[in-house]
Scaffold this motif. Structure first.
Motif, mmCIF file in Angstrom:
data_model
loop_
_atom_site.group_PDB
_atom_site.id
_atom_site.type_symbol
_atom_site.label_atom_id
_atom_site.label_comp_id
_atom_site.label_asym_id
_atom_site.label_seq_id
_atom_site.Cartn_x
_atom_site.Cartn_y
_atom_site.Cartn_z
ATOM 1 N N GLU A 201 0.821 -1.205 0.000
ATOM 2 C CA GLU A 201 0.000 0.000 0.000
ATOM 3 C C GLU A 201 0.857 1.257 0.000
ATOM 4 O O GLU A 201 0.537 2.254 -0.655
ATOM 5 C CB GLU A 201 -0.939 -0.002 1.214
ATOM 6 C CG GLU A 201 -2.119 -0.948 1.085
ATOM 7 C CD GLU A 201 -2.981 -0.653 -0.145
ATOM 8 O OE1 GLU A 201 -3.307 0.526 -0.369
ATOM 9 O OE2 GLU A 201 -3.303 -1.605 -0.880
ATOM 10 N N GLU A 202 1.965 1.212 0.729
ATOM 11 C CA GLU A 202 2.867 2.364 0.763
ATOM 12 C C GLU A 202 3.553 2.547 -0.595
ATOM 13 O O GLU A 202 3.765 3.677 -1.052
ATOM 14 C CB GLU A 202 3.910 2.172 1.858
ATOM 15 C CG GLU A 202 3.338 2.286 3.263
ATOM 16 C CD GLU A 202 4.395 2.089 4.335
ATOM 17 O OE1 GLU A 202 4.436 2.892 5.273
ATOM 18 O OE2 GLU A 202 5.184 1.127 4.225
ATOM 19 N N GLU A 205 1.004 4.150 -2.875
ATOM 20 C CA GLU A 205 0.822 5.567 -2.561
ATOM 21 C C GLU A 205 1.986 6.401 -3.080
ATOM 22 O O GLU A 205 1.798 7.464 -3.678
ATOM 23 C CB GLU A 205 0.677 5.751 -1.052
ATOM 24 C CG GLU A 205 0.427 7.189 -0.628
ATOM 25 C CD GLU A 205 0.300 7.356 0.873
ATOM 26 O OE1 GLU A 205 0.288 8.514 1.339
ATOM 27 O OE2 GLU A 205 0.221 6.332 1.591
ATOM 28 N N GLU A 208 1.842 6.730 -6.870
ATOM 29 C CA GLU A 208 0.837 7.702 -7.313
ATOM 30 C C GLU A 208 1.328 9.134 -7.112
ATOM 31 O O GLU A 208 1.083 10.007 -7.952
ATOM 32 C CB GLU A 208 -0.471 7.465 -6.558
ATOM 33 C CG GLU A 208 -1.178 6.169 -6.981
ATOM 34 C CD GLU A 208 -2.409 5.877 -6.144
ATOM 35 O OE1 GLU A 208 -2.629 6.593 -5.133
ATOM 36 O OE2 GLU A 208 -3.138 4.923 -6.478
ATOM 37 N N GLN A 209 2.013 9.375 -6.005
ATOM 38 C CA GLN A 209 2.569 10.713 -5.760
ATOM 39 C C GLN A 209 3.604 11.069 -6.832
ATOM 40 O O GLN A 209 3.611 12.177 -7.365
ATOM 41 C CB GLN A 209 3.233 10.757 -4.384
ATOM 42 C CG GLN A 209 2.277 10.678 -3.210
ATOM 43 C CD GLN A 209 3.022 10.589 -1.887
ATOM 44 O OE1 GLN A 209 4.243 10.678 -1.827
ATOM 45 N NE2 GLN A 209 2.278 10.382 -0.803
#
Length: 331
Positions: A201-202, A205, A208-209
């Motif tokens: 999940e990290e 994230e 996506e950033q």
């Protein structure tokens, strides 16, 4: 009424001034072509590099965990790039012991259109070399071999042929160290955040950033925004000029490599959409990048920021985050 008009004029004046100041602070492509004036030169300027020879393997070479060679397009029975030279000063930030690592993976089989099941008869040989430029005498020293690295092989006493001693492996890493003495001290990554994460999940994230930053870059390239492009790459180019000790001639040539006929993206080429990509970490987690990740296709594990024309072209895209900042900065 006069007060209102005066207020409007003052507001417009301030806005105009701020806009003018922003434009003034932006770097131009001409600033990059004159970077040789901004860097320090020394009586002795060391140039470090590697010579590579390989067969039957895809592989990469990292110096201080920064890639200096990525080769993921080799097919079975290819011998490439035999004796090719690659400079590595850009991965050396300061004097001291430097690490070098070779990562080997199976080559691509054109007939099956798949990766080979193992490394089989793979081989990689790396020579780390150094030569010094005497800026007073304006001449180079003889080349000195600092380190020889090679994947382990064994020799058949009958046929006299050699082969990789771990043919069943699907991955093989080997490394070494060498000492470098450089007159500069680049502290950029000393002040960078460690972005390394392993949780799925990290990773999602962070990807996506970073993709948001890539989209901004994509627009600059697609619209051929030279001023924004120059501003984007200026600090990276300044660091490059210092580590490679650019002369006036080098800076002029650099400008020619950055633009083709005055364009960021070559005439007839179009920026490609983002697809088939993954997140990669370098510099022990301080550098992140998005790479193309389609097996068997040209450009694998190179920047996902690409254009297409007569061939494919990848554009540099390594990022870091300064400590205390949320912004991705081009390294």
């Amino acid at each position: 009424m006069k007060k209102i008009i005066s207020c409007i004029l003052i507001t417009v004046s301030i806005a105009s001034c701020a806009q003018h100041q922003t434009k003034e602070n932006m770097r131009s492509i001409e600033d990059i072509s004159t970077l040789y004036k901004e860097i320090k030169h020394y009586p002795i300027e060391p140039h470090y590099g590697i010579y590579l020879s390989s067969s039957n393997t895809n592989f990469e070479v990292r110096v201080n965990d920064i890639p200096v060679f990525l080769g993921y397009e080799f097919i079975t029975n290819d011998i490439s790039p035999k004796g090719s030279y690659f400079p590595i000063n850009l991965a050396i930030s300061k004097s001291g012991i430097q690490t070098i690592e070779v990562r080997m993976y199976p080559s691509y089989n054109r007939e099956t259109q798949q990766l080979e099941p193992s490394l089989k008869n793979a081989q990689v040989i790396v020579d780390v070399v150094k030569r010094e430029y005497n800026s007073v005498k304006k001449e180079y020293s003889d080349e000195e071999v600092l380190l020889n690295l090679a994947a382990p092989i064994e020799k058949n006493e009958v046929s006299k042929k050699t082969k990789f001693i771990y043919p069943d492996r699907t991955e093989y890493l080997f490394d070494g160290t060498f000492e470098a003495v450089v007159p500069y001290d680049i502290t950029t990554l000393d002040n960078a955040q460690n972005l390394l994460v392993t949780d799925s999940e990290e990773i999602k994230e962070l990807t996506e950033q970073l993709l948001t930053r890539y989209k901004e870059m994509w627009e600059i390239y697609d619209q051929n925004s030279i001023s924004k492009y120059a501003d984007l790459i200026y600090e990276k180019e300044k660091r490059t000029a210092q580590q490679l000790f650019f002369t006036e001639s080098d800076s002029k040539k650099r400008k020619g490599k950055l633009l083709t006929s005055g364009k960021i993206v070559k005439e007839g080429y179009k920026m490609m959409p983002f697809e088939d990509y993954k997140l990669r970490f370098y510099a022990n987690g301080k550098i992140v990048t998005l790479v193309y990740d389609k097996i068997g296709q040209v450009g694998r594990n190179k920047s996902v920021l690409r254009s297409s024309g007569e061939s494919r072209k990848s554009y540099y895209s390594f990022f870091y985050k300064p400590i205390g900042s949320d912004q991705f900065v081009l390294f």
